[in-house]
Design a protein around this motif. Sequence first.
Motif, PDB file in Angstrom:
ATOM      1  N   ARG A 123     -10.559  11.927   9.428  1.00  0.00           N
ATOM      2  CA  ARG A 123      -9.332  11.977   9.085  1.00  0.00           C
ATOM      3  C   ARG A 123      -8.501  10.924   9.312  1.00  0.00           C
ATOM      4  O   ARG A 123      -7.763  10.560   8.802  1.00  0.00           O
ATOM      5  CB  ARG A 123      -8.311  13.316  10.185  1.00  0.00           C
ATOM      6  N   ARG A 124      -8.913  10.009  11.052  1.00  0.00           N
ATOM      7  CA  ARG A 124      -8.251   8.902  11.150  1.00  0.00           C
ATOM      8  C   ARG A 124      -8.640   7.874   9.775  1.00  0.00           C
ATOM      9  O   ARG A 124      -7.584   7.847   9.438  1.00  0.00           O
ATOM     10  CB  ARG A 124      -9.133   8.474  11.923  1.00  0.00           C
ATOM     11  N   SER A 125      -9.196   7.606   8.880  1.00  0.00           N
ATOM     12  CA  SER A 125      -9.063   6.596   7.933  1.00  0.00           C
ATOM     13  C   SER A 125      -8.882   7.075   6.574  1.00  0.00           C
ATOM     14  O   SER A 125      -7.977   6.691   6.135  1.00  0.00           O
ATOM     15  CB  SER A 125     -11.504   6.810   7.883  1.00  0.00           C
ATOM     16  N   LEU A 126      -8.533   8.338   6.978  1.00  0.00           N
ATOM     17  CA  LEU A 126      -8.075   9.133   5.851  1.00  0.00           C
ATOM     18  C   LEU A 126      -5.912   8.883   5.945  1.00  0.00           C
ATOM     19  O   LEU A 126      -5.656   8.339   5.253  1.00  0.00           O
ATOM     20  CB  LEU A 126      -7.910  10.466   4.975  1.00  0.00           C
ATOM     21  N   LEU A 127      -5.954   9.287   6.969  1.00  0.00           N
ATOM     22  CA  LEU A 127      -4.687   8.977   7.536  1.00  0.00           C
ATOM     23  C   LEU A 127      -4.248   7.120   7.430  1.00  0.00           C
ATOM     24  O   LEU A 127      -3.257   6.944   7.197  1.00  0.00           O
ATOM     25  CB  LEU A 127      -4.078   9.183   8.959  1.00  0.00           C
ATOM     26  N   ARG A 128      -5.101   6.302   7.534  1.00  0.00           N
ATOM     27  CA  ARG A 128      -5.367   5.045   7.823  1.00  0.00           C
ATOM     28  C   ARG A 128      -5.121   4.406   5.963  1.00  0.00           C
ATOM     29  O   ARG A 128      -3.925   3.311   5.947  1.00  0.00           O
ATOM     30  CB  ARG A 128      -6.194   4.014   8.042  1.00  0.00           C
ATOM     31  N   SER A 129      -5.182   5.593   4.949  1.00  0.00           N
ATOM     32  CA  SER A 129      -6.067   4.655   3.594  1.00  0.00           C
ATOM     33  C   SER A 129      -3.999   5.463   3.096  1.00  0.00           C
ATOM     34  O   SER A 129      -3.937   4.832   2.030  1.00  0.00           O
ATOM     35  CB  SER A 129      -7.075   5.225   3.241  1.00  0.00           C
ATOM     36  N   ILE A 130      -4.081   7.022   3.574  1.00  0.00           N
ATOM     37  CA  ILE A 130      -2.710   7.063   3.437  1.00  0.00           C
ATOM     38  C   ILE A 130      -1.756   6.008   3.706  1.00  0.00           C
ATOM     39  O   ILE A 130      -0.433   5.674   2.747  1.00  0.00           O
ATOM     40  CB  ILE A 130      -2.187   8.345   3.685  1.00  0.00           C
TER      41      ILE A 130
ATOM     42  N   LYS B 140      -1.167   2.617   1.199  1.00  0.00           N
ATOM     43  CA  LYS B 140      -1.347   3.197   0.068  1.00  0.00           C
ATOM     44  C   LYS B 140       0.518   3.106   0.203  1.00  0.00           C
ATOM     45  O   LYS B 140       0.742   2.313  -1.181  1.00  0.00           O
ATOM     46  CB  LYS B 140      -1.561   4.674  -0.319  1.00  0.00           C
ATOM     47  N   ARG B 141       1.152   3.625   1.372  1.00  0.00           N
ATOM     48  CA  ARG B 141       2.191   3.515   0.925  1.00  0.00           C
ATOM     49  C   ARG B 141       3.110   2.067   1.386  1.00  0.00           C
ATOM     50  O   ARG B 141       3.846   1.698   0.665  1.00  0.00           O
ATOM     51  CB  ARG B 141       2.712   4.723   2.158  1.00  0.00           C
ATOM     52  N   LYS B 142       2.589   1.734   2.110  1.00  0.00           N
ATOM     53  CA  LYS B 142       2.745  -0.218   2.329  1.00  0.00           C
ATOM     54  C   LYS B 142       2.210  -0.774   0.665  1.00  0.00           C
ATOM     55  O   LYS B 142       2.835  -1.692   0.839  1.00  0.00           O
ATOM     56  CB  LYS B 142       1.883  -0.419   3.773  1.00  0.00           C
ATOM     57  N   ARG B 143       1.101  -0.100  -0.043  1.00  0.00           N
ATOM     58  CA  ARG B 143       1.055  -1.528  -0.487  1.00  0.00           C
ATOM     59  C   ARG B 143       2.766  -0.651  -1.991  1.00  0.00           C
ATOM     60  O   ARG B 143       2.892  -1.528  -2.543  1.00  0.00           O
ATOM     61  CB  ARG B 143      -0.081  -1.044  -1.723  1.00  0.00           C
ATOM     62  N   GLU B 144       2.651   0.294  -1.706  1.00  0.00           N
ATOM     63  CA  GLU B 144       4.138   1.312  -2.525  1.00  0.00           C
ATOM     64  C   GLU B 144       4.817   0.340  -2.848  1.00  0.00           C
ATOM     65  O   GLU B 144       5.670   0.260  -3.173  1.00  0.00           O
ATOM     66  CB  GLU B 144       3.821   2.533  -2.553  1.00  0.00           C
ATOM     67  N   MET B 145       5.575   0.752  -1.070  1.00  0.00           N
ATOM     68  CA  MET B 145       6.841  -0.111  -1.017  1.00  0.00           C
ATOM     69  C   MET B 145       6.946  -2.160  -1.200  1.00  0.00           C
ATOM     70  O   MET B 145       8.133  -2.125  -1.993  1.00  0.00           O
ATOM     71  CB  MET B 145       6.544   0.097   0.938  1.00  0.00           C
ATOM     72  N   SER B 146       5.883  -2.838  -0.760  1.00  0.00           N
ATOM     73  CA  SER B 146       5.882  -3.783  -1.320  1.00  0.00           C
ATOM     74  C   SER B 146       5.346  -4.099  -2.889  1.00  0.00           C
ATOM     75  O   SER B 146       6.003  -4.748  -3.208  1.00  0.00           O
ATOM     76  CB  SER B 146       4.451  -4.757  -0.686  1.00  0.00           C
ATOM     77  N   SER B 147       5.172  -3.396  -3.496  1.00  0.00           N
ATOM     78  CA  SER B 147       5.277  -3.475  -5.207  1.00  0.00           C
ATOM     79  C   SER B 147       6.979  -2.893  -5.223  1.00  0.00           C
ATOM     80  O   SER B 147       6.778  -3.106  -6.998  1.00  0.00           O
ATOM     81  CB  SER B 147       3.529  -2.247  -5.534  1.00  0.00           C
ATOM     82  N   THR B 148       7.507  -2.499  -4.765  1.00  0.00           N
ATOM     83  CA  THR B 148       8.587  -2.278  -5.634  1.00  0.00           C
ATOM     84  C   THR B 148      10.183  -3.166  -5.082  1.00  0.00           C
ATOM     85  O   THR B 148      11.270  -3.172  -5.837  1.00  0.00           O
ATOM     86  CB  THR B 148       9.711  -0.675  -5.258  1.00  0.00           C
ATOM     87  N   ARG B 149      10.080  -3.691  -3.855  1.00  0.00           N
ATOM     88  CA  ARG B 149      10.703  -5.023  -4.195  1.00  0.00           C
ATOM     89  C   ARG B 149      10.384  -6.136  -5.338  1.00  0.00           C
ATOM     90  O   ARG B 149       9.168  -6.520  -5.650  1.00  0.00           O
ATOM     91  CB  ARG B 149      10.573  -5.729  -2.653  1.00  0.00           C
ATOM     92  N   THR B 150      11.749  -6.413  -5.681  1.00  0.00           N
ATOM     93  CA  THR B 150      11.277  -7.876  -6.190  1.00  0.00           C
ATOM     94  C   THR B 150      11.090  -9.238  -6.006  1.00  0.00           C
ATOM     95  O   THR B 150      11.137  -9.426  -4.892  1.00  0.00           O
ATOM     96  CB  THR B 150      13.027  -8.168  -6.504  1.00  0.00           C
TER      97      THR B 150
END
Length: 77
Positions: free
Chosen positions: A52-59, A62-72
Amino acid sequence: MDYRERLKAVREDRDLTQCEVGKVINKSQQGYNHIEMGRAELRSTIGKRRQRRSLLRSIKQKRKREMSSTRTPWRKN
């Protein structure tokens, strides 16, 4: 406040979807929804804590990557 209300409150506070939490506890979105709504009981999965811990880390990653990719990105002119 019973555990179902607490689960939902924590999930919403952390901006997680039912699907994401369901993956952490090895349930489908529908299965997790049944737990929140009181149609099913939450069973202990103590042996899967590390998973569960590793899955939470990966989630979170993933969210951090998505947030950084939306920035110009910064560009040179």
